[in-house]
Design a protein around this motif. Structure first.
Motif, PDB file in Angstrom:
ATOM      1  N   ALA B  50     -72.223  61.744 -26.048  1.00  0.00           N
ATOM      2  CA  ALA B  50     -71.649  60.410 -25.826  1.00  0.00           C
ATOM      3  C   ALA B  50     -72.301  59.712 -24.635  1.00  0.00           C
ATOM      4  N   SER B  51     -71.847  58.517 -24.334  1.00  0.00           N
ATOM      5  CA  SER B  51     -72.521  57.771 -23.265  1.00  0.00           C
ATOM      6  C   SER B  51     -72.233  58.385 -21.910  1.00  0.00           C
ATOM      7  N   ILE B  52     -71.137  59.131 -21.809  1.00  0.00           N
ATOM      8  CA  ILE B  52     -70.731  59.619 -20.500  1.00  0.00           C
ATOM      9  C   ILE B  52     -71.349  60.992 -20.170  1.00  0.00           C
ATOM     10  N   GLY B  53     -72.018  61.594 -21.159  1.00  0.00           N
ATOM     11  CA  GLY B  53     -72.589  62.933 -20.960  1.00  0.00           C
ATOM     12  C   GLY B  53     -73.658  63.008 -19.880  1.00  0.00           C
ATOM     13  N   GLY B 207     -65.634  51.057 -22.927  1.00  0.00           N
ATOM     14  CA  GLY B 207     -66.128  52.362 -23.369  1.00  0.00           C
ATOM     15  C   GLY B 207     -65.378  53.507 -22.725  1.00  0.00           C
ATOM     16  N   ALA B 208     -66.142  54.495 -22.267  1.00  0.00           N
ATOM     17  CA  ALA B 208     -65.522  55.681 -21.682  1.00  0.00           C
ATOM     18  C   ALA B 208     -64.879  55.383 -20.335  1.00  0.00           C
ATOM     19  N   LEU B 209     -65.220  54.242 -19.725  1.00  0.00           N
ATOM     20  CA  LEU B 209     -64.622  53.924 -18.425  1.00  0.00           C
ATOM     21  C   LEU B 209     -63.144  53.557 -18.538  1.00  0.00           C
ATOM     22  N   MET B 210     -62.673  53.369 -19.789  1.00  0.00           N
ATOM     23  CA  MET B 210     -61.243  53.162 -19.978  1.00  0.00           C
ATOM     24  C   MET B 210     -60.462  54.344 -19.409  1.00  0.00           C
ATOM     25  N   GLU B 215     -57.746  50.213 -14.981  1.00  0.00           N
ATOM     26  CA  GLU B 215     -57.397  48.810 -14.699  1.00  0.00           C
ATOM     27  C   GLU B 215     -58.538  47.879 -15.100  1.00  0.00           C
ATOM     28  N   LYS B 216     -59.754  48.299 -14.783  1.00  0.00           N
ATOM     29  CA  LYS B 216     -60.911  47.465 -15.147  1.00  0.00           C
ATOM     30  C   LYS B 216     -61.038  47.401 -16.660  1.00  0.00           C
ATOM     31  N   GLY B 217     -60.762  48.494 -17.322  1.00  0.00           N
ATOM     32  CA  GLY B 217     -60.818  48.527 -18.784  1.00  0.00           C
ATOM     33  C   GLY B 217     -59.786  47.605 -19.418  1.00  0.00           C
ATOM     34  N   HIS B 218     -58.565  47.663 -18.906  1.00  0.00           N
ATOM     35  CA  HIS B 218     -57.511  46.808 -19.464  1.00  0.00           C
ATOM     36  C   HIS B 218     -57.887  45.331 -19.344  1.00  0.00           C
ATOM     37  N   ALA B 219     -58.508  44.967 -18.222  1.00  0.00           N
ATOM     38  CA  ALA B 219     -58.885  43.554 -18.025  1.00  0.00           C
ATOM     39  C   ALA B 219     -59.879  43.110 -19.099  1.00  0.00           C
ATOM     40  N   THR B 238     -62.998  46.471 -36.550  1.00  0.00           N
ATOM     41  CA  THR B 238     -64.139  46.938 -35.770  1.00  0.00           C
ATOM     42  C   THR B 238     -64.872  48.064 -36.491  1.00  0.00           C
ATOM     43  N   PRO B 239     -66.177  48.217 -36.229  1.00  0.00           N
ATOM     44  CA  PRO B 239     -66.903  49.356 -36.783  1.00  0.00           C
ATOM     45  C   PRO B 239     -66.912  50.552 -35.829  1.00  0.00           C
ATOM     46  N   CYS B 240     -66.286  50.449 -34.645  1.00  0.00           N
ATOM     47  CA  CYS B 240     -66.499  51.470 -33.620  1.00  0.00           C
ATOM     48  C   CYS B 240     -65.210  52.219 -33.280  1.00  0.00           C
ATOM     49  N   GLN B 241     -65.306  53.550 -33.259  1.00  0.00           N
ATOM     50  CA  GLN B 241     -64.125  54.385 -33.005  1.00  0.00           C
ATOM     51  C   GLN B 241     -63.577  54.211 -31.587  1.00  0.00           C
ATOM     52  N   LEU B 242     -64.475  54.048 -30.622  1.00  0.00           N
ATOM     53  CA  LEU B 242     -63.997  53.898 -29.249  1.00  0.00           C
ATOM     54  C   LEU B 242     -63.384  52.507 -29.044  1.00  0.00           C
ATOM     55  N   CYS B 243     -64.022  51.497 -29.637  1.00  0.00           N
ATOM     56  CA  CYS B 243     -63.458  50.141 -29.572  1.00  0.00           C
ATOM     57  C   CYS B 243     -62.065  50.127 -30.196  1.00  0.00           C
ATOM     58  N   GLN B 244     -61.927  50.785 -31.351  1.00  0.00           N
ATOM     59  CA  GLN B 244     -60.645  50.778 -32.049  1.00  0.00           C
ATOM     60  C   GLN B 244     -59.557  51.337 -31.140  1.00  0.00           C
ATOM     61  N   MET B 245     -59.856  52.494 -30.581  1.00  0.00           N
ATOM     62  CA  MET B 245     -58.894  53.177 -29.715  1.00  0.00           C
ATOM     63  C   MET B 245     -58.577  52.312 -28.474  1.00  0.00           C
TER      64      MET B 245
END
Ligand code: SF4
Ligand code: SF4
Lengths: 208, 302
Positions: B50-53, B207-210, B215-219, B238-245
């Motif tokens: 993933a992007s955070i790896g 993304g993973a920063l949620m 707080e930054k993610g919620h904004a 959406t086509p994206c699993q992380l976006c959906q979540m």
């Protein structure tokens, strides 16, 4: 300061650009930046960067080693790839930011208690151990990453979401005991060990 | 391009049974059944990092993970296209291929790691890594998809939220980074109405920063939802699993912080297609929504 950090200071003297080119993922691109600022203007967390992307590139060229590597900036990258899509010079900025962050961490210079850095470790440990992500365990470790009482607070604050995920069958409590994983875990461990060794060797020997 | 006989399927961690995108997996199975897309799952595939790896993994270990998937796919399914429904998996696989092709040093490290388990990847000889959306748009075609619709999603207005990684850095061929249109066309192919000029179509959900910077993610998510409401949307797709979540599941937290009253369903394209092709609510995994998509359920139950 870590031994490795000392060794790098010795080795590159005041040439931080050279150090970045040799050791940071896609670091050879840094000198191509023309300081237009499009990248930072495109970044979703732009206002939260202590030093915007183009400033980091300038600081690298100016030899501001400690300031760059100990900055929290790179840890604000959400991997949205907006900067890559827009940079007129084609710099792989996202990868350079990831590379700077992970290099800083390797040298022990990344800011202490940086949440994304800690989360990244939890995430990587989960994959290295299971081959696949265990979302529940990562979630639980994440709540507790700043200590036990904070963890209980976080878990309580998120219990509504946890319940919703269980109810919609998008999370299962049994994940905590085992859960999703690969079959060839010993193979994956061997592979990652070798990859890690290669990278360590590559970094210390590069440019000799 | 025509539809291939079968595809080498790399579902990714979130799209496993009882993982966070269980609803994607179930609806995607229904969609593939409706469109006659055959998938052979890569046996023993692993996480893409993933992007955070990058933080814990560095470059060579992280890319070795994807290289292992590529080599396994080749061993089991030959030259068949690798198809990932998850943007992060798709990007990581393509990045590993690019690095092997353009950076001999990193390629050497990856192959040294793979050699430990008797595998290898070769520059210029790897199967193509594709996103599920590419199969729909390029191999099947949205016109063909539209023709097979038996239950048009009439009267539903949908904001097509493409997000980041399905769109950048690679994106879908022929689409622009700033305003890709395929998702709107897919909405219309299913008989629904796409929100015109959805302002946050390609904005970042954090993304993973949620997880690490909530707080930054919620904004960021607040703006994405607000723009959907502004466009008159009944739901977001959406086509994206992380976006959906990220966009669906923090709405109550955002409401608490900002005093908003968000309650908008966020579904996958696979759920739209499944319903439009006459699949049941359950087959389309509409029971997997935290915020139920009532309008879709009504059509599915008709
Ligand atoms: S967009 Fe590219 S050239 Fe412009 S400042 Fe950013 S990195 Fe430099
Ligand atoms: S990829 Fe990272 S650095 Fe680039 S715009 Fe997105 S968040 Fe900012």
């Amino acid at each position: 300061m870590s031994d490795m950090n000392q060794a790098m200071v010795q080795k590159y003297r005041s040439n931080f650009l050279k150090e970045v080119e040799a050791n940071v993922e896609e670091g050879t691109w840094v000198k191509m930046c023309m300081q237009c600022g499009v990248c930072s203007g495109s970044c979703p967390l732009g206002p939260h960067w202590e030093h915007p992307q183009q400033e980091l590139f300038m600081m690298i060229r100016a030899g501001k080693r400690e300031e760059v590597l100990s900055s929290s900036s790179m840890w604000m990258c959400t991997s949205c790839y907006n900067c890559i899509a827009r940079c007129p010079r084609g710099l792989p900025i996202t990868h350079i930011m990831h590379g700077l962050a992970s290099y800083a961490k390797r040298l022990g210079l990344a800011p202490k208690n940086q949440p994304t850095s800690k989360f990244g470790d939890i995430f990587w440990d989960s994959i290295a151990k299971n081959g696949r992500v265990n979302e529940l365990k990562i979630g639980v470790s994440l709540y507790f990453m700043n200590g036990f009482s904070q963890g209980i607070k976080n878990a309580l604050a998120s219990r509504e979401l946890g319940m919703a995920m269980m109810k919609t069958k998008r999370m299962s409590p049994t994940e905590y005991f085992g859960g999703h994983k690969c079959k060839d875990l010993s193979g994956i461990a061997k592979m990652l060990k070798k990859a890690k060794e290669f990278e360590a060797e590559h970094i210390t020997k590069f440019g000799e | 391009m025509a539809k291939k006989e079968f595809y080498s399927f790399y579902p990714g961690c979130s799209s496993q049974p009882k993982a966070s995108a269980d609803n994607f997996l179930r609806s995607s199975n229904a969609m593939c059944d409706a469109l006659d897309i055959k998938l052979k799952e890569i046996d023993d595939w692993n996480c893409c990092g993933a992007s955070i790896g990058y933080a814990g993994g560095g470059e060579v270990p992280r890319l070795s993970l994807s290289a292992r998937n590529i080599a396994l796919s080749q061993q089991q399914n030959g030259d068949a296209d690798i198809v990932a429904p998850c943007a992060a998996c798709w990007i990581a696989t393509r990045e590993a291929q690019e690095r092997v092709e353009h950076n001999p040093k990193v390629g050497e490290g990856i192959n040294a790691a793979l050699a430990e388990i008797g595998l290898k990847v070769e520059s210029g000889k790897m199967p193509q890594a594709r996103h599920m959306v590419e199969v729909l748009v390029e191999d099947i075609g949205l016109d063909t998809i539209a023709k097979g619709v038996t239950k048009p999603l009439e009267g539903v207005k949908i904001a097509g939220y493409v997000g980041c990684q399905t769109n950048r850095p690679f994106g879908i061929a022929g689409e622009s980074f700033e305003n890709p249109l395929y998702l709107d066309h897919m909405i219309e192919a299913c008989g629904a109405q796409a929100v015109d000029k959805y302002e946050k179509k390609v904005a970042c959900c954090s993304g993973a920063l949620m997880f690490s910077e909530p707080e930054k993610g919620h904004a960021l998510v607040k703006d994405i939802i607000e723009a959907a409401y502004d466009g008159g949307a009944d739901m977001i797709v959406t086509p994206c699993q992380l976006c959906q979540m990220n966009v669906e599941s923090y709405q109550s937290n955002i409401n608490k912080t900002y005093g908003t009253k968000f309650n908008i369903p966020v579904v996958y394209y696979s759920q739209l297609i499944a319903v439009a092709y006459g699949k049941s609510s359950q087959e389309a995994a509409l029971d997997g929504q935290i915020i139920r998509a009532g309008k879709l359920e009504d059509i599915a139950n008709k």
